[in-house]
Design a protein around this motif. Structure first.
Motif, PDB file in Angstrom:
ATOM      1  N   ARG A 226      44.538  23.106  41.993  1.00  0.00           N
ATOM      2  CA  ARG A 226      45.662  22.766  42.857  1.00  0.00           C
ATOM      3  C   ARG A 226      45.226  22.722  44.313  1.00  0.00           C
ATOM      4  N   GLU A 227      45.255  21.543  44.888  1.00  0.00           N
ATOM      5  CA  GLU A 227      45.019  21.287  46.315  1.00  0.00           C
ATOM      6  C   GLU A 227      43.565  21.445  46.746  1.00  0.00           C
ATOM      7  N   VAL A 228      42.747  22.181  46.023  1.00  0.00           N
ATOM      8  CA  VAL A 228      41.391  22.492  46.475  1.00  0.00           C
ATOM      9  C   VAL A 228      40.410  21.403  46.043  1.00  0.00           C
ATOM     10  N   ARG A 229      39.665  20.887  46.987  1.00  0.00           N
ATOM     11  CA  ARG A 229      38.563  19.977  46.654  1.00  0.00           C
ATOM     12  C   ARG A 229      37.348  20.811  46.266  1.00  0.00           C
ATOM     13  N   VAL A 230      36.704  20.451  45.170  1.00  0.00           N
ATOM     14  CA  VAL A 230      35.472  21.116  44.746  1.00  0.00           C
ATOM     15  C   VAL A 230      34.330  20.133  44.987  1.00  0.00           C
ATOM     16  N   LEU A 231      33.409  20.505  45.878  1.00  0.00           N
ATOM     17  CA  LEU A 231      32.361  19.609  46.332  1.00  0.00           C
ATOM     18  C   LEU A 231      30.990  20.262  46.194  1.00  0.00           C
ATOM     19  N   THR A 232      29.963  19.464  46.411  1.00  0.00           N
ATOM     20  CA  THR A 232      28.611  19.953  46.661  1.00  0.00           C
ATOM     21  C   THR A 232      28.193  19.395  48.019  1.00  0.00           C
ATOM     22  N   PRO A 233      27.129  19.918  48.627  1.00  0.00           N
ATOM     23  CA  PRO A 233      26.708  19.362  49.923  1.00  0.00           C
ATOM     24  C   PRO A 233      26.451  17.853  49.870  1.00  0.00           C
ATOM     25  N   ALA A 234      26.047  17.352  48.702  1.00  0.00           N
ATOM     26  CA  ALA A 234      25.796  15.917  48.589  1.00  0.00           C
ATOM     27  C   ALA A 234      27.081  15.100  48.703  1.00  0.00           C
ATOM     28  N   ASP A 235      28.227  15.741  48.441  1.00  0.00           N
ATOM     29  CA  ASP A 235      29.513  15.044  48.540  1.00  0.00           C
ATOM     30  C   ASP A 235      30.039  14.997  49.978  1.00  0.00           C
ATOM     31  N   VAL A 236      29.511  15.837  50.840  1.00  0.00           N
ATOM     32  CA  VAL A 236      30.060  15.971  52.191  1.00  0.00           C
ATOM     33  C   VAL A 236      30.012  14.665  52.981  1.00  0.00           C
ATOM     34  N   PRO A 237      28.906  13.901  52.949  1.00  0.00           N
ATOM     35  CA  PRO A 237      28.892  12.661  53.745  1.00  0.00           C
ATOM     36  C   PRO A 237      30.024  11.698  53.405  1.00  0.00           C
ATOM     37  N   ALA A 238      30.569  11.791  52.187  1.00  0.00           N
ATOM     38  CA  ALA A 238      31.666  10.896  51.801  1.00  0.00           C
ATOM     39  C   ALA A 238      32.918  11.144  52.630  1.00  0.00           C
ATOM     40  N   LEU A 239      33.037  12.325  53.251  1.00  0.00           N
ATOM     41  CA  LEU A 239      34.193  12.587  54.102  1.00  0.00           C
ATOM     42  C   LEU A 239      34.265  11.599  55.262  1.00  0.00           C
ATOM     43  N   ALA A 240      33.108  11.078  55.661  1.00  0.00           N
ATOM     44  CA  ALA A 240      33.077  10.136  56.782  1.00  0.00           C
ATOM     45  C   ALA A 240      33.884   8.876  56.479  1.00  0.00           C
ATOM     46  N   ARG A 241      34.110   8.613  55.191  1.00  0.00           N
ATOM     47  CA  ARG A 241      34.873   7.408  54.831  1.00  0.00           C
ATOM     48  C   ARG A 241      36.379   7.642  54.880  1.00  0.00           C
ATOM     49  N   LEU A 242      36.786   8.899  55.043  1.00  0.00           N
ATOM     50  CA  LEU A 242      38.211   9.202  55.125  1.00  0.00           C
ATOM     51  C   LEU A 242      38.727   8.896  56.527  1.00  0.00           C
TER      52      LEU A 242
END
Length: 267
Positions: A226-242
């Motif tokens: 619920r509401e929590v994003r579960v990521l790895t450091p490799a997923d972090v750069p994708a935030l730049a597309r938000l």
């Protein structure tokens, strides 16, 4: 949204009315002196106005929290001791290890060092977002000895991130429990959500929670948390597309407030 509650609060000498959802998160606040309702989500405009109806007197302005003027930002000039911007990833752990490095003859690695390495890995990934208009703060102290590992502010909104060392371990996420390796499950997602809620209160802005797993051997998630994003450091750069949540001026204004240690005294 039904079930909104109105909670009177006094902050920084002002009498405010916070509007909270059924999960306790703030969705709006009303500044009586300025006759302004600050919305965290435009979708809740009518629900918020209905909840505040008995407290409103006369005309009010409704909209998102205002961006501080240049003069207001100047007043935010900080004493170095109150500026959190220089904090390194894992700052609190670095200080703790410097004060008490532990016995030199330990057969096992001090767990604090694994935690530090995880925060440094996540911090490095987040700092890589700077070129895309994002701002990051690390190791933000909260009352009671807790801290937000990382706070990132950018075009896609605000995120409070918890870094979890999981090197070569299987991680199982069953909301709110997280199991790493052979450890007993523990309700880590409650802590992750709590960090985001406390940041939302301190900044009067929506902050979304995220759990970042560092080097897990395997990840099993039994249903979306619920509401929590579960990521790895490799997923972090994708935030730049938000994007589409905050304008550059909003990012800088929120960053200016968030970097002030005094902001978090009642967060």
């Amino acid at each position: 949204m039904s079930g909104l509650r109105v909670i009177p609060t006094r902050r920084r000498g002002q009498d405010l009315l916070y509007v909270c959802g059924t999960d306790g998160r703030n969705v709006a606040w009303y500044d009586r002196e300025a006759a302004r309702v600050h919305l965290f989500s435009e979708d809740l405009r009518q629900d918020v106005l209905d909840a505040l109806g008995p407290f409103l007197a006369g005309a009010v302005t409704v909209g998102p929290p205002p961006v501080p003027t240049a003069a207001e930002l100047v007043r935010l000039a900080l004493h170095p001791d109150d500026d959190l911007a220089p904090n390194r990833p894992g700052e609190a752990l670095l200080i703790a290890l410097d004060r008490d490095p532990g016995p030199a003859h330990r057969l096992r690695t001090d767990p604090r060092r694994r935690e530090l390495a995880a925060e440094q890995t996540v911090g490095e990934a987040l700092d890589g977002l700077e070129g895309g208009g994002w701002r990051t703060l690390h190791s933000i102290p909260l009352p009671g000895g807790d801290r937000v590992h990382h706070l990132v502010i950018g075009p896609g909104g605000l995120f409070a991130m918890y870094a979890l060392a999981a090197r070569r371990q299987r991680v199982v996420v069953t909301d709110p429990l997280v199991t790493t390796g052979r450890r007993e499950p523990w309700p880590l997602l409650r802590r992750v959500r709590s960090d985001a809620a406390r940041a939302s209160y301190a900044l009067t802005a929506e902050v979304r929670p995220a759990l970042v797993l560092v080097e897990p051997a395997r990840l099993d998630v039994t249903g979306p948390p619920r509401e929590v994003r579960v990521l790895t450091p490799a997923d972090v750069p994708a935030l730049a597309r938000l994007g589409g949540v905050l304008k550059p001026a909003d990012v800088e204004a929120l960053y200016a407030v968030a970097r002030d240690r005094r902001t978090w005294g009642k967060g």
